[in-house]
Design a protein around this motif. Structure first.
Motif, PDB file in Angstrom:
ATOM      1  N   ASP A  24       0.860  -1.187   0.000  1.00 58.77           N
ATOM      2  CA  ASP A  24       0.000   0.000   0.000  1.00 58.77           C
ATOM      3  C   ASP A  24       0.899   1.240   0.000  1.00 58.77           C
ATOM      4  OD1 ASP A  24      -1.872   1.915   0.236  1.00 58.77           O
ATOM      5  OD2 ASP A  24      -2.699   1.242   2.152  1.00 58.77           O
ATOM      6  N   TYR A  25       1.251   1.672  -1.209  1.00 52.19           N
ATOM      7  CA  TYR A  25       2.187   2.786  -1.325  1.00 52.19           C
ATOM      8  C   TYR A  25       1.603   4.092  -0.788  1.00 52.19           C
ATOM      9  CZ  TYR A  25       5.013  -0.279  -4.264  1.00 52.19           C
ATOM     10  OH  TYR A  25       5.779  -1.310  -4.724  1.00 52.19           O
ATOM     11  N   ILE A  26       0.294   4.275  -0.916  1.00 53.58           N
ATOM     12  CA  ILE A  26      -0.332   5.506  -0.425  1.00 53.58           C
ATOM     13  C   ILE A  26      -0.176   5.623   1.079  1.00 53.58           C
ATOM     14  CG2 ILE A  26      -2.541   6.689  -0.144  1.00 53.58           C
ATOM     15  CD1 ILE A  26      -3.362   5.735  -2.839  1.00 53.58           C
ATOM     16  N   SER A  27      -0.388   4.492   1.780  1.00 50.46           N
ATOM     17  CA  SER A  27      -0.268   4.521   3.244  1.00 50.46           C
ATOM     18  C   SER A  27       1.169   4.715   3.695  1.00 50.46           C
ATOM     19  CB  SER A  27      -0.838   3.240   3.847  1.00 50.46           C
ATOM     20  OG  SER A  27      -2.215   3.118   3.553  1.00 50.46           O
ATOM     21  N   GLN A  28       2.112   4.346   2.855  1.00 45.74           N
ATOM     22  CA  GLN A  28       3.517   4.430   3.239  1.00 45.74           C
ATOM     23  C   GLN A  28       4.173   5.757   2.863  1.00 45.74           C
ATOM     24  OE1 GLN A  28       5.741   1.068   1.824  1.00 45.74           O
ATOM     25  NE2 GLN A  28       4.533  -0.429   2.974  1.00 45.74           N
ATOM     26  N   LEU A  29       3.396   6.657   2.290  1.00 43.74           N
ATOM     27  CA  LEU A  29       3.980   7.950   1.954  1.00 43.74           C
ATOM     28  C   LEU A  29       4.410   8.688   3.211  1.00 43.74           C
ATOM     29  CD1 LEU A  29       1.590   9.353  -0.808  1.00 43.74           C
ATOM     30  CD2 LEU A  29       3.970   8.678  -1.090  1.00 43.74           C
TER      31      LEU A  29
ATOM     32  N   LYS B  92     -11.465  15.155   1.834  1.00 42.56           N
ATOM     33  CA  LYS B  92     -11.868  13.970   1.077  1.00 42.56           C
ATOM     34  C   LYS B  92     -10.781  12.905   1.029  1.00 42.56           C
ATOM     35  CE  LYS B  92     -15.085  16.414  -2.001  1.00 42.56           C
ATOM     36  NZ  LYS B  92     -15.358  16.787  -3.418  1.00 42.56           N
ATOM     37  N   THR B  93      -9.528  13.281   1.224  1.00 38.00           N
ATOM     38  CA  THR B  93      -8.445  12.291   1.166  1.00 38.00           C
ATOM     39  C   THR B  93      -8.476  11.320   2.332  1.00 38.00           C
ATOM     40  OG1 THR B  93      -6.911  13.743   2.375  1.00 38.00           O
ATOM     41  CG2 THR B  93      -6.951  13.951  -0.020  1.00 38.00           C
ATOM     42  N   SER B  94      -9.332  11.559   3.299  1.00 36.14           N
ATOM     43  CA  SER B  94      -9.411  10.657   4.454  1.00 36.14           C
ATOM     44  C   SER B  94      -9.887   9.266   4.070  1.00 36.14           C
ATOM     45  CB  SER B  94     -10.342  11.245   5.517  1.00 36.14           C
ATOM     46  OG  SER B  94     -11.646  11.417   4.986  1.00 36.14           O
ATOM     47  N   VAL B  95     -10.475   9.108   2.878  1.00 34.39           N
ATOM     48  CA  VAL B  95     -10.963   7.795   2.455  1.00 34.39           C
ATOM     49  C   VAL B  95      -9.870   6.975   1.768  1.00 34.39           C
ATOM     50  CG1 VAL B  95     -13.277   8.720   2.151  1.00 34.39           C
ATOM     51  CG2 VAL B  95     -11.740   8.633   0.181  1.00 34.39           C
ATOM     52  N   LEU B  96      -8.708   7.558   1.546  1.00 31.88           N
ATOM     53  CA  LEU B  96      -7.667   6.857   0.810  1.00 31.88           C
ATOM     54  C   LEU B  96      -7.059   5.712   1.608  1.00 31.88           C
ATOM     55  CD1 LEU B  96      -5.842   9.854  -0.904  1.00 31.88           C
ATOM     56  CD2 LEU B  96      -7.503   8.282  -1.906  1.00 31.88           C
TER      57      LEU B  96
ATOM     58  N   ARG C 203      -6.804   9.192   7.377  1.00 26.01           N
ATOM     59  CA  ARG C 203      -8.094   9.561   7.954  1.00 26.01           C
ATOM     60  C   ARG C 203      -7.994  10.805   8.832  1.00 26.01           C
ATOM     61  NH1 ARG C 203     -10.661   3.654   9.690  1.00 26.01           N
ATOM     62  NH2 ARG C 203     -10.934   2.891   7.543  1.00 26.01           N
ATOM     63  N   SER C 204      -6.903  10.924   9.525  1.00 30.36           N
ATOM     64  CA  SER C 204      -6.752  12.068  10.423  1.00 30.36           C
ATOM     65  C   SER C 204      -5.601  12.992  10.038  1.00 30.36           C
ATOM     66  CB  SER C 204      -6.537  11.574  11.858  1.00 30.36           C
ATOM     67  OG  SER C 204      -5.373  10.757  11.937  1.00 30.36           O
ATOM     68  N   THR C 205      -4.894  12.637   8.969  1.00 27.24           N
ATOM     69  CA  THR C 205      -3.741  13.454   8.580  1.00 27.24           C
ATOM     70  C   THR C 205      -4.163  14.862   8.190  1.00 27.24           C
ATOM     71  OG1 THR C 205      -2.630  11.455   7.775  1.00 27.24           O
ATOM     72  CG2 THR C 205      -1.734  13.573   7.066  1.00 27.24           C
TER      73      THR C 205
END
Length: 510
Positions: free
Chosen positions: A47-52, A71-75, A80-82
Protein backbone atom coordinates in the motif's frame (compact mmCIF):
# COMPACT_ATOMS: atom_id res chain seq x y z
CA UNK A 1 -0.26 0.34 -42.93
CA UNK A 2 1.09 -1.42 -39.88
CA UNK A 3 -1.43 -3.38 -37.87
CA UNK A 4 -0.74 -4.29 -34.29
CA UNK A 5 -2.57 -7.28 -32.97
CA UNK A 6 -2.61 -8.65 -29.45
CA UNK A 7 -3.56 -12.14 -28.51
CA UNK A 8 -6.16 -12.63 -25.81
CA UNK A 9 -5.66 -15.68 -23.64
CA UNK A 10 -8.84 -17.11 -22.23
CA UNK A 11 -9.01 -17.77 -18.52
CA UNK A 12 -11.75 -20.37 -18.89
CA UNK A 13 -10.42 -23.75 -17.72
CA UNK A 14 -12.09 -25.66 -20.56
CA UNK A 15 -10.16 -23.57 -23.05
CA UNK A 16 -6.86 -24.95 -21.84
CA UNK A 17 -5.31 -27.47 -24.26
CA UNK A 18 -5.59 -31.17 -23.41
CA UNK A 19 -3.16 -33.84 -24.54
CA UNK A 20 -4.23 -36.46 -26.99
CA UNK A 21 -5.03 -38.88 -24.20
CA UNK A 22 -7.41 -36.39 -22.59
CA UNK A 23 -5.13 -36.13 -19.52
CA UNK A 24 -4.89 -32.53 -18.16
CA UNK A 25 -3.20 -33.27 -14.82
CA UNK A 26 -0.07 -31.35 -15.76
CA UNK A 27 -2.10 -28.32 -16.77
CA UNK A 28 -4.13 -28.55 -13.58
CA UNK A 29 -0.94 -28.38 -11.55
CA UNK A 30 0.14 -25.29 -13.48
CA UNK A 31 -3.22 -23.64 -12.85
CA UNK A 32 -3.02 -24.39 -9.16
CA UNK A 33 0.44 -22.89 -8.93
CA UNK A 34 -0.73 -19.81 -10.82
CA UNK A 35 -3.71 -19.29 -8.51
CA UNK A 36 -1.49 -19.72 -5.46
CA UNK A 37 0.97 -17.18 -6.82
CA UNK A 38 -1.81 -14.63 -7.45
CA UNK A 39 -3.12 -15.08 -3.92
CA UNK A 40 0.36 -14.51 -2.49
CA UNK A 41 0.77 -11.33 -4.53
CA UNK A 42 -2.60 -10.06 -3.31
CA UNK A 43 -1.73 -10.77 0.27
CA UNK A 44 1.72 -9.20 -0.03
CA UNK A 45 0.59 -6.15 -2.08
CA UNK A 46 2.25 -2.95 -0.96
CA UNK A 47 0.00 0.00 0.00
CA UNK A 48 2.19 2.79 -1.33
CA UNK A 49 -0.33 5.51 -0.42
CA UNK A 50 -0.27 4.52 3.24
CA UNK A 51 3.52 4.43 3.24
CA UNK A 52 3.98 7.95 1.95
CA UNK A 53 6.01 10.08 4.36
CA UNK A 54 4.12 12.79 6.19
CA UNK A 55 6.24 15.45 4.48
CA UNK A 56 5.02 14.27 1.06
CA UNK A 57 1.41 14.18 2.22
CA UNK A 58 1.66 17.71 3.58
CA UNK A 59 3.17 18.85 0.28
CA UNK A 60 0.21 17.30 -1.58
CA UNK A 61 -2.21 19.11 0.72
CA UNK A 62 -0.61 22.45 -0.19
CA UNK A 63 -2.10 22.14 -3.71
CA UNK A 64 -5.64 21.27 -2.57
CA UNK A 65 -8.55 23.18 -1.18
CA UNK A 66 -9.54 22.21 2.35
CA UNK A 67 -12.67 20.54 1.00
CA UNK A 68 -10.57 18.25 -1.20
CA UNK A 69 -8.07 17.71 1.58
CA UNK A 70 -10.80 16.35 3.84
CA UNK A 71 -11.87 13.97 1.08
CA UNK A 72 -8.44 12.29 1.17
CA UNK A 73 -9.41 10.66 4.45
CA UNK A 74 -10.96 7.79 2.46
CA UNK A 75 -7.67 6.86 0.81
CA UNK A 76 -6.24 4.88 3.74
CA UNK A 77 -6.28 4.59 7.51
CA UNK A 78 -3.20 6.77 7.78
CA UNK A 79 -4.92 9.56 5.85
CA UNK A 80 -8.09 9.56 7.95
CA UNK A 81 -6.75 12.07 10.42
CA UNK A 82 -3.74 13.45 8.58
CA UNK A 83 -5.78 16.30 7.10
CA UNK A 84 -6.43 17.66 10.60
CA UNK A 85 -2.77 18.67 10.80
CA UNK A 86 -2.54 20.22 7.33
CA UNK A 87 -1.06 23.69 7.63
CA UNK A 88 -2.80 24.88 4.47
CA UNK A 89 -6.43 26.04 4.66
CA UNK A 90 -8.36 27.20 1.62
CA UNK A 91 -12.08 27.95 1.75
CA UNK A 92 -14.19 29.30 -1.10
CA UNK A 93 -17.89 29.83 -1.74
CA UNK A 94 -19.14 30.94 -5.17
CA UNK A 95 -20.90 34.33 -5.36
CA UNK A 96 -24.23 32.60 -5.99
CA UNK A 97 -23.83 30.16 -3.13
CA UNK A 98 -25.60 32.16 -0.41
CA UNK A 99 -28.10 29.33 0.06
CA UNK A 100 -25.23 27.12 1.14
CA UNK A 101 -23.79 29.68 3.54
CA UNK A 102 -24.94 27.92 6.73
CA UNK A 103 -23.38 24.65 5.62
CA UNK A 104 -20.25 26.51 4.58
CA UNK A 105 -19.93 28.20 7.98
CA UNK A 106 -20.46 24.87 9.75
CA UNK A 107 -17.78 23.25 7.59
CA UNK A 108 -15.17 25.93 8.35
CA UNK A 109 -15.99 25.75 12.06
CA UNK A 110 -15.68 21.96 12.01
CA UNK A 111 -12.31 22.04 10.25
CA UNK A 112 -10.84 24.56 12.67
CA UNK A 113 -12.22 22.73 15.72
CA UNK A 114 -10.42 19.54 14.63
CA UNK A 115 -7.15 21.26 13.76
CA UNK A 116 -4.23 19.68 15.62
CA UNK A 117 -1.19 21.66 14.48
CA UNK A 118 0.22 24.63 16.36
CA UNK A 119 1.11 26.53 13.19
CA UNK A 120 -0.75 27.60 10.05
CA UNK A 121 1.27 28.41 6.96
CA UNK A 122 -1.54 29.51 4.66
CA UNK A 123 -5.14 30.67 5.08
CA UNK A 124 -7.09 31.55 1.92
CA UNK A 125 -10.68 32.75 2.04
CA UNK A 126 -12.88 33.72 -0.93
CA UNK A 127 -16.63 34.07 -0.37
CA UNK A 128 -19.56 36.50 -0.40
CA UNK A 129 -19.60 38.81 2.57
CA UNK A 130 -22.97 37.87 4.07
CA UNK A 131 -24.28 39.45 7.25
CA UNK A 132 -24.42 36.14 9.10
CA UNK A 133 -20.81 35.40 8.14
CA UNK A 134 -19.16 38.53 9.56
CA UNK A 135 -18.80 37.38 13.16
CA UNK A 136 -17.64 33.97 11.97
CA UNK A 137 -15.01 35.57 9.74
CA UNK A 138 -13.70 37.49 12.75
CA UNK A 139 -13.24 34.18 14.61
CA UNK A 140 -11.62 32.49 11.63
CA UNK A 141 -9.09 35.29 11.20
CA UNK A 142 -8.40 35.26 14.93
CA UNK A 143 -7.79 31.51 14.64
CA UNK A 144 -5.29 32.14 11.83
CA UNK A 145 -3.47 34.82 13.82
CA UNK A 146 -3.31 32.65 16.95
CA UNK A 147 -1.77 29.86 14.86
CA UNK A 148 1.00 32.09 13.51
CA UNK A 149 -0.27 32.24 9.93
CA UNK A 150 2.37 33.23 7.34
CA UNK A 151 0.30 33.69 4.17
CA UNK A 152 -3.19 35.19 4.40
CA UNK A 153 -5.65 36.07 1.64
CA UNK A 154 -9.18 37.40 2.15
CA UNK A 155 -11.34 38.15 -0.92
CA UNK A 156 -14.94 39.17 -0.33
CA UNK A 157 -17.81 39.70 -2.74
CA UNK A 158 -20.56 42.22 -2.04
CA UNK A 159 -24.08 42.95 -3.09
CA UNK A 160 -25.97 45.09 -0.63
CA UNK A 161 -24.00 44.58 2.54
CA UNK A 162 -21.61 47.14 3.97
CA UNK A 163 -17.88 46.65 3.67
CA UNK A 164 -16.30 44.24 6.11
CA UNK A 165 -13.88 45.87 8.56
CA UNK A 166 -10.77 43.87 9.31
CA UNK A 167 -10.43 42.93 13.00
CA UNK A 168 -7.75 44.81 14.90
CA UNK A 169 -6.06 41.57 15.96
CA UNK A 170 -4.98 41.07 12.35
CA UNK A 171 -2.84 44.22 12.47
CA UNK A 172 -0.77 42.65 15.27
CA UNK A 173 0.13 39.42 13.47
CA UNK A 174 3.93 39.26 13.72
CA UNK A 175 4.24 36.09 11.62
CA UNK A 176 2.60 37.38 8.43
CA UNK A 177 4.89 37.20 5.41
CA UNK A 178 2.35 37.64 2.60
CA UNK A 179 -1.03 39.39 2.85
CA UNK A 180 -3.70 39.82 0.17
CA UNK A 181 -6.83 41.78 1.08
CA UNK A 182 -9.66 42.52 -1.36
CA UNK A 183 -12.83 44.51 -0.68
CA UNK A 184 -12.20 45.07 3.01
CA UNK A 185 -12.10 48.21 5.11
CA UNK A 186 -8.71 49.17 6.54
CA UNK A 187 -9.84 50.74 9.78
CA UNK A 188 -6.35 51.16 11.23
CA UNK A 189 -6.89 52.61 14.70
CA UNK A 190 -3.79 51.56 16.58
CA UNK A 191 -0.27 50.40 15.91
CA UNK A 192 0.45 47.98 13.08
CA UNK A 193 2.96 45.25 13.87
CA UNK A 194 3.71 43.34 10.69
CA UNK A 195 7.39 42.86 11.45
CA UNK A 196 7.72 39.88 9.05
CA UNK A 197 5.54 41.10 6.18
CA UNK A 198 7.28 41.18 2.79
CA UNK A 199 4.42 41.12 0.27
CA UNK A 200 1.21 43.18 0.54
CA UNK A 201 -1.68 43.32 -1.95
CA UNK A 202 -4.63 45.64 -1.26
CA UNK A 203 -7.54 45.68 -3.71
CA UNK A 204 -10.81 47.64 -3.86
CA UNK A 205 -10.24 49.28 -0.50
CA UNK A 206 -10.83 52.69 0.99
CA UNK A 207 -7.65 53.76 2.68
CA UNK A 208 -6.47 57.23 3.71
CA UNK A 209 -2.90 58.52 3.94
CA UNK A 210 -2.74 58.10 7.71
CA UNK A 211 -3.85 54.47 7.54
CA UNK A 212 -1.37 53.70 4.78
CA UNK A 213 1.42 55.40 6.73
CA UNK A 214 0.64 53.23 9.75
CA UNK A 215 0.72 50.14 7.57
CA UNK A 216 4.05 51.06 5.97
CA UNK A 217 5.71 52.12 9.22
CA UNK A 218 4.56 48.89 10.84
CA UNK A 219 6.03 46.77 8.01
CA UNK A 220 9.79 47.35 8.29
CA UNK A 221 10.80 44.52 5.93
CA UNK A 222 8.15 45.12 3.26
CA UNK A 223 9.53 44.54 -0.23
CA UNK A 224 6.45 44.56 -2.49
CA UNK A 225 3.26 46.65 -2.36
CA UNK A 226 0.34 46.59 -4.80
CA UNK A 227 -2.60 48.98 -4.53
CA UNK A 228 -5.38 48.12 -6.98
CA UNK A 229 -8.56 50.16 -7.36
CA UNK A 230 -8.00 51.89 -4.04
CA UNK A 231 -9.71 55.14 -3.02
CA UNK A 232 -8.62 57.95 -0.72
CA UNK A 233 -4.84 57.81 -1.01
CA UNK A 234 -3.09 61.06 -1.90
CA UNK A 235 0.52 60.42 -0.93
CA UNK A 236 2.62 57.26 -0.80
CA UNK A 237 5.85 57.84 1.08
CA UNK A 238 8.20 54.96 1.87
CA UNK A 239 11.60 55.55 3.45
CA UNK A 240 12.54 51.88 3.94
CA UNK A 241 15.74 50.77 2.23
CA UNK A 242 14.31 47.25 1.80
CA UNK A 243 11.26 48.38 -0.19
CA UNK A 244 11.77 47.17 -3.78
CA UNK A 245 8.61 47.27 -5.92
CA UNK A 246 5.44 49.37 -6.02
CA UNK A 247 2.44 48.63 -8.26
CA UNK A 248 -0.44 51.11 -8.65
CA UNK A 249 -3.24 49.53 -10.67
CA UNK A 250 -6.44 51.35 -11.69
CA UNK A 251 -6.10 54.05 -9.05
CA UNK A 252 -9.36 55.88 -8.37
CA UNK A 253 -9.13 59.66 -8.14
CA UNK A 254 -12.13 61.11 -6.32
CA UNK A 255 -12.99 64.49 -4.88
CA UNK A 256 -9.96 66.37 -3.63
CA UNK A 257 -7.70 63.39 -4.19
CA UNK A 258 -6.99 64.36 -7.80
CA UNK A 259 -3.26 63.75 -7.54
CA UNK A 260 -1.27 60.80 -6.23
CA UNK A 261 2.25 61.67 -5.07
CA UNK A 262 4.86 58.96 -4.79
CA UNK A 263 8.04 59.32 -2.77
CA UNK A 264 10.24 56.25 -2.30
CA UNK A 265 13.97 57.04 -2.49
CA UNK A 266 15.06 53.39 -2.33
CA UNK A 267 12.42 51.94 -4.66
CA UNK A 268 13.80 49.84 -7.54
CA UNK A 269 10.72 49.08 -9.64
CA UNK A 270 7.57 51.14 -10.24
CA UNK A 271 4.53 50.08 -12.26
CA UNK A 272 1.56 52.36 -13.02
CA UNK A 273 -1.18 50.26 -14.61
CA UNK A 274 -4.87 50.10 -15.44
CA UNK A 275 -7.53 52.74 -15.93
CA UNK A 276 -6.77 55.84 -13.89
CA UNK A 277 -9.12 58.70 -14.68
CA UNK A 278 -9.80 62.05 -13.14
CA UNK A 279 -6.35 62.76 -11.74
CA UNK A 280 -2.61 62.50 -12.28
CA UNK A 281 0.54 60.96 -10.86
CA UNK A 282 3.51 62.90 -9.52
CA UNK A 283 6.87 61.37 -8.70
CA UNK A 284 8.66 63.31 -5.99
CA UNK A 285 11.65 61.13 -5.06
CA UNK A 286 12.43 57.94 -6.98
CA UNK A 287 16.15 58.34 -7.54
CA UNK A 288 16.98 54.63 -7.08
CA UNK A 289 14.58 53.31 -9.70
CA UNK A 290 15.93 50.79 -12.18
CA UNK A 291 12.70 49.77 -13.90
CA UNK A 292 9.53 51.76 -14.58
CA UNK A 293 6.30 50.95 -16.38
CA UNK A 294 3.88 53.63 -17.57
CA UNK A 295 1.07 51.41 -18.80
CA UNK A 296 -1.97 53.18 -17.41
CA UNK A 297 -4.84 54.65 -19.40
CA UNK A 298 -6.36 58.11 -19.07
CA UNK A 299 -9.20 58.94 -21.39
CA UNK A 300 -8.54 62.00 -23.53
CA UNK A 301 -11.99 63.56 -23.87
CA UNK A 302 -11.09 66.65 -25.91
CA UNK A 303 -8.18 67.91 -27.95
CA UNK A 304 -7.71 70.88 -25.62
CA UNK A 305 -6.79 68.38 -22.89
CA UNK A 306 -4.01 66.82 -24.94
CA UNK A 307 -1.45 69.40 -23.82
CA UNK A 308 -2.22 68.66 -20.15
CA UNK A 309 -1.65 64.97 -20.82
CA UNK A 310 1.58 65.76 -22.65
CA UNK A 311 2.80 67.84 -19.69
CA UNK A 312 1.98 64.95 -17.37
CA UNK A 313 3.92 62.52 -19.56
CA UNK A 314 6.94 64.83 -19.77
CA UNK A 315 6.90 65.30 -16.00
CA UNK A 316 6.90 61.54 -15.41
CA UNK A 317 9.68 60.92 -17.93
CA UNK A 318 11.76 63.67 -16.38
CA UNK A 319 11.65 61.84 -13.05
CA UNK A 320 12.36 58.52 -14.77
CA UNK A 321 15.24 59.68 -16.94
CA UNK A 322 17.74 57.46 -15.12
CA UNK A 323 15.94 54.08 -15.31
CA UNK A 324 17.60 51.38 -17.39
CA UNK A 325 14.34 49.63 -18.36
CA UNK A 326 11.26 51.60 -19.38
CA UNK A 327 7.81 50.42 -20.48
CA UNK A 328 5.52 52.92 -22.22
CA UNK A 329 1.91 51.92 -22.82
CA UNK A 330 -0.68 52.95 -25.37
CA UNK A 331 -1.59 56.15 -23.50
CA UNK A 332 1.97 57.44 -23.83
CA UNK A 333 2.03 56.69 -27.56
CA UNK A 334 -1.41 58.23 -28.02
CA UNK A 335 -0.45 61.47 -26.31
CA UNK A 336 2.63 61.89 -28.45
CA UNK A 337 0.78 60.98 -31.65
CA UNK A 338 -2.04 63.46 -31.00
CA UNK A 339 0.37 66.29 -30.33
CA UNK A 340 2.73 67.70 -32.89
CA UNK A 341 5.44 65.38 -31.61
CA UNK A 342 8.19 67.44 -33.23
CA UNK A 343 7.19 70.35 -30.99
CA UNK A 344 7.39 68.25 -27.81
CA UNK A 345 10.70 68.23 -26.00
CA UNK A 346 11.21 64.96 -24.14
CA UNK A 347 13.97 64.67 -21.55
CA UNK A 348 17.02 62.63 -22.39
CA UNK A 349 16.44 59.06 -21.20
CA UNK A 350 19.21 56.72 -20.09
CA UNK A 351 17.22 53.50 -20.57
CA UNK A 352 18.90 50.67 -22.43
CA UNK A 353 15.81 48.47 -22.66
CA UNK A 354 12.64 50.09 -24.06
CA UNK A 355 9.23 48.41 -24.37
CA UNK A 356 6.48 50.13 -26.37
CA UNK A 357 2.93 48.81 -26.10
CA UNK A 358 0.37 50.16 -28.53
CA UNK A 359 -0.92 50.44 -32.06
CA UNK A 360 1.61 50.65 -34.86
CA UNK A 361 -0.51 51.72 -37.81
CA UNK A 362 -2.34 54.77 -36.49
CA UNK A 363 -1.54 58.17 -37.87
CA UNK A 364 1.11 59.98 -35.86
CA UNK A 365 2.52 56.85 -34.21
CA UNK A 366 5.73 56.72 -36.32
CA UNK A 367 6.53 60.32 -35.31
CA UNK A 368 5.83 59.42 -31.66
CA UNK A 369 8.17 56.44 -31.85
CA UNK A 370 10.81 58.55 -33.53
CA UNK A 371 10.56 61.13 -30.76
CA UNK A 372 11.03 58.44 -28.13
CA UNK A 373 14.02 56.95 -29.98
CA UNK A 374 15.49 60.44 -30.24
CA UNK A 375 15.44 60.66 -26.43
CA UNK A 376 16.85 57.16 -25.78
CA UNK A 377 20.37 57.65 -27.09
CA UNK A 378 21.86 54.67 -25.23
CA UNK A 379 19.15 52.20 -26.24
CA UNK A 380 20.33 48.64 -26.81
CA UNK A 381 17.09 46.64 -26.86
CA UNK A 382 13.76 47.71 -28.38
CA UNK A 383 10.62 45.65 -27.78
CA UNK A 384 7.46 46.63 -29.67
CA UNK A 385 4.16 44.94 -28.86
CA UNK A 386 1.63 46.02 -31.44
CA UNK A 387 -2.11 45.71 -31.96
CA UNK A 388 -2.14 46.73 -35.57
CA UNK A 389 -4.67 45.21 -37.97
CA UNK A 390 -3.56 45.40 -41.60
CA UNK A 391 -5.68 46.85 -44.36
CA UNK A 392 -7.44 43.88 -46.00
CA UNK A 393 -7.35 45.62 -49.37
CA UNK A 394 -3.53 45.62 -49.40
CA UNK A 395 -1.84 42.40 -50.43
CA UNK A 396 1.75 41.84 -49.47
CA UNK A 397 3.40 41.20 -52.79
CA UNK A 398 6.40 42.71 -54.47
CA UNK A 399 4.50 45.38 -56.39
CA UNK A 400 2.16 46.60 -53.64
CA UNK A 401 4.95 46.48 -51.07
CA UNK A 402 7.18 48.80 -53.01
CA UNK A 403 4.33 51.18 -53.64
CA UNK A 404 2.83 51.42 -50.18
CA UNK A 405 5.93 51.24 -48.04
CA UNK A 406 7.69 54.10 -49.76
CA UNK A 407 6.01 56.74 -47.58
CA UNK A 408 7.10 54.93 -44.41
CA UNK A 409 10.69 54.51 -45.57
CA UNK A 410 10.79 58.12 -46.65
CA UNK A 411 9.71 59.20 -43.17
CA UNK A 412 12.39 57.17 -41.37
CA UNK A 413 15.09 58.38 -43.71
CA UNK A 414 13.95 61.92 -42.99
CA UNK A 415 14.26 61.50 -39.19
CA UNK A 416 17.51 59.53 -39.37
CA UNK A 417 19.59 62.52 -38.30
CA UNK A 418 17.48 62.84 -35.12
CA UNK A 419 17.91 59.24 -33.96
CA UNK A 420 21.41 58.51 -35.22
CA UNK A 421 22.80 58.20 -31.67
CA UNK A 422 20.25 55.51 -30.89
CA UNK A 423 21.30 53.67 -34.05
CA UNK A 424 24.87 53.60 -32.74
CA UNK A 425 23.94 51.38 -29.76
CA UNK A 426 20.85 49.37 -30.79
CA UNK A 427 21.55 45.62 -30.79
CA UNK A 428 18.25 43.77 -30.31
CA UNK A 429 14.81 44.48 -31.76
CA UNK A 430 11.76 42.35 -31.04
CA UNK A 431 8.25 42.73 -32.44
CA UNK A 432 5.22 40.93 -30.99
CA UNK A 433 1.88 40.93 -32.76
CA UNK A 434 -1.13 40.89 -30.43
CA UNK A 435 -3.66 41.41 -33.19
CA UNK A 436 -5.70 38.88 -35.10
CA UNK A 437 -3.29 38.52 -38.01
CA UNK A 438 0.39 37.85 -38.66
CA UNK A 439 2.59 40.85 -39.32
CA UNK A 440 1.87 42.31 -42.76
CA UNK A 441 1.86 45.99 -41.74
CA UNK A 442 3.57 48.64 -43.71
CA UNK A 443 4.65 50.84 -40.74
CA UNK A 444 6.35 47.93 -39.00
CA UNK A 445 8.11 46.71 -42.12
CA UNK A 446 9.26 50.24 -42.88
CA UNK A 447 10.76 50.59 -39.40
CA UNK A 448 12.46 47.19 -39.54
CA UNK A 449 13.96 47.85 -42.96
CA UNK A 450 15.25 51.19 -41.74
CA UNK A 451 16.86 49.61 -38.68
CA UNK A 452 18.43 46.84 -40.74
CA UNK A 453 20.00 49.36 -43.05
CA UNK A 454 21.15 51.90 -40.43
CA UNK A 455 21.73 50.25 -37.02
CA UNK A 456 25.49 49.85 -36.87
CA UNK A 457 25.73 47.13 -34.20
CA UNK A 458 22.39 45.40 -34.72
CA UNK A 459 22.61 41.76 -33.70
CA UNK A 460 19.11 40.45 -34.39
CA UNK A 461 15.50 41.29 -35.18
CA UNK A 462 12.97 38.87 -33.73
CA UNK A 463 9.37 38.78 -34.95
CA UNK A 464 6.89 36.86 -32.81
CA UNK A 465 3.38 36.07 -33.97
CA UNK A 466 1.74 33.97 -31.23
CA UNK A 467 -1.85 34.80 -32.20
CA UNK A 468 -3.18 31.79 -34.02
CA UNK A 469 -5.72 29.79 -32.08
CA UNK A 470 -4.92 26.17 -31.43
CA UNK A 471 -8.14 25.18 -33.19
CA UNK A 472 -7.25 27.02 -36.37
CA UNK A 473 -4.53 26.53 -38.90
CA UNK A 474 -1.88 29.21 -39.00
CA UNK A 475 -1.28 30.59 -42.47
CA UNK A 476 2.46 31.34 -42.68
CA UNK A 477 2.49 32.76 -46.23
CA UNK A 478 2.10 36.47 -45.25
CA UNK A 479 4.83 36.10 -42.65
CA UNK A 480 7.05 34.32 -45.15
CA UNK A 481 6.59 37.26 -47.50
CA UNK A 482 7.69 39.58 -44.71
CA UNK A 483 10.72 37.33 -44.23
CA UNK A 484 11.55 37.49 -47.91
CA UNK A 485 11.41 41.30 -47.87
CA UNK A 486 13.59 41.69 -44.78
CA UNK A 487 16.11 38.98 -45.63
CA UNK A 488 16.71 40.52 -49.04
CA UNK A 489 17.14 44.02 -47.61
CA UNK A 490 20.65 45.51 -47.21
CA UNK A 491 22.15 45.29 -43.71
CA UNK A 492 24.43 47.76 -42.02
CA UNK A 493 25.63 45.21 -39.47
CA UNK A 494 27.15 42.08 -41.02
CA UNK A 495 26.07 39.95 -38.03
CA UNK A 496 22.43 41.06 -38.06
CA UNK A 497 19.97 38.17 -38.10
CA UNK A 498 16.22 38.15 -38.74
CA UNK A 499 14.38 35.54 -36.68
CA UNK A 500 10.72 34.61 -37.15
CA UNK A 501 8.74 32.78 -34.52
CA UNK A 502 5.24 31.53 -35.18
CA UNK A 503 3.21 28.46 -34.14
CA UNK A 504 2.62 25.61 -36.52
CA UNK A 505 -0.80 24.01 -36.87
CA UNK A 506 -1.53 21.86 -33.86
CA UNK A 507 1.46 23.15 -31.92
CA UNK A 508 1.31 25.74 -29.13
CA UNK A 509 3.34 28.95 -29.46
CA UNK A 510 6.90 28.62 -28.31
Amino acid sequence: MLLMETEHQSTIPNALPFNSAGNSSEDSVKRARLLSSNQDETQNAVDYISQLPDAIIVHIFSFLTTKDTVKTSVLSKQWRSTWTSSQYMSFSLPPGGSRKSKGFIAFVNSVQSRYTSDKLKRFLFDAPCLALMRSSLDRWLQFAVEHDVEELSVTLNYRRHKIYALPQILFCCKTLVSLHISRCCFGVCGTVNWCSLKILHIEHAKLNDDGLMRVLSGSPVLEFLELKSCVGIKHIMVESKIFRELVIDSHEFRGQASMLKISAPHLLKLRLLGNSRGGEFRLDEVSSLIEAELNFNMKICALDKVKAHADLLKGLLKRLHHVTKLVMGSWCIQVLSLMEARDIFLPSLECRHLILLGAAGHEGVPEAIAKILESTRLLEKLYLQTTCTPNPKIELNAESTGCHIFAGEEFWNFVKWRIYQCLMHLKHVEIVDCGANPLPWEPVISLLKFLLQNALWLDKIVINSPNSKSSQAFEPSPLLEVARILLSHPKCSPRAKVIFRYPFQGCPPV
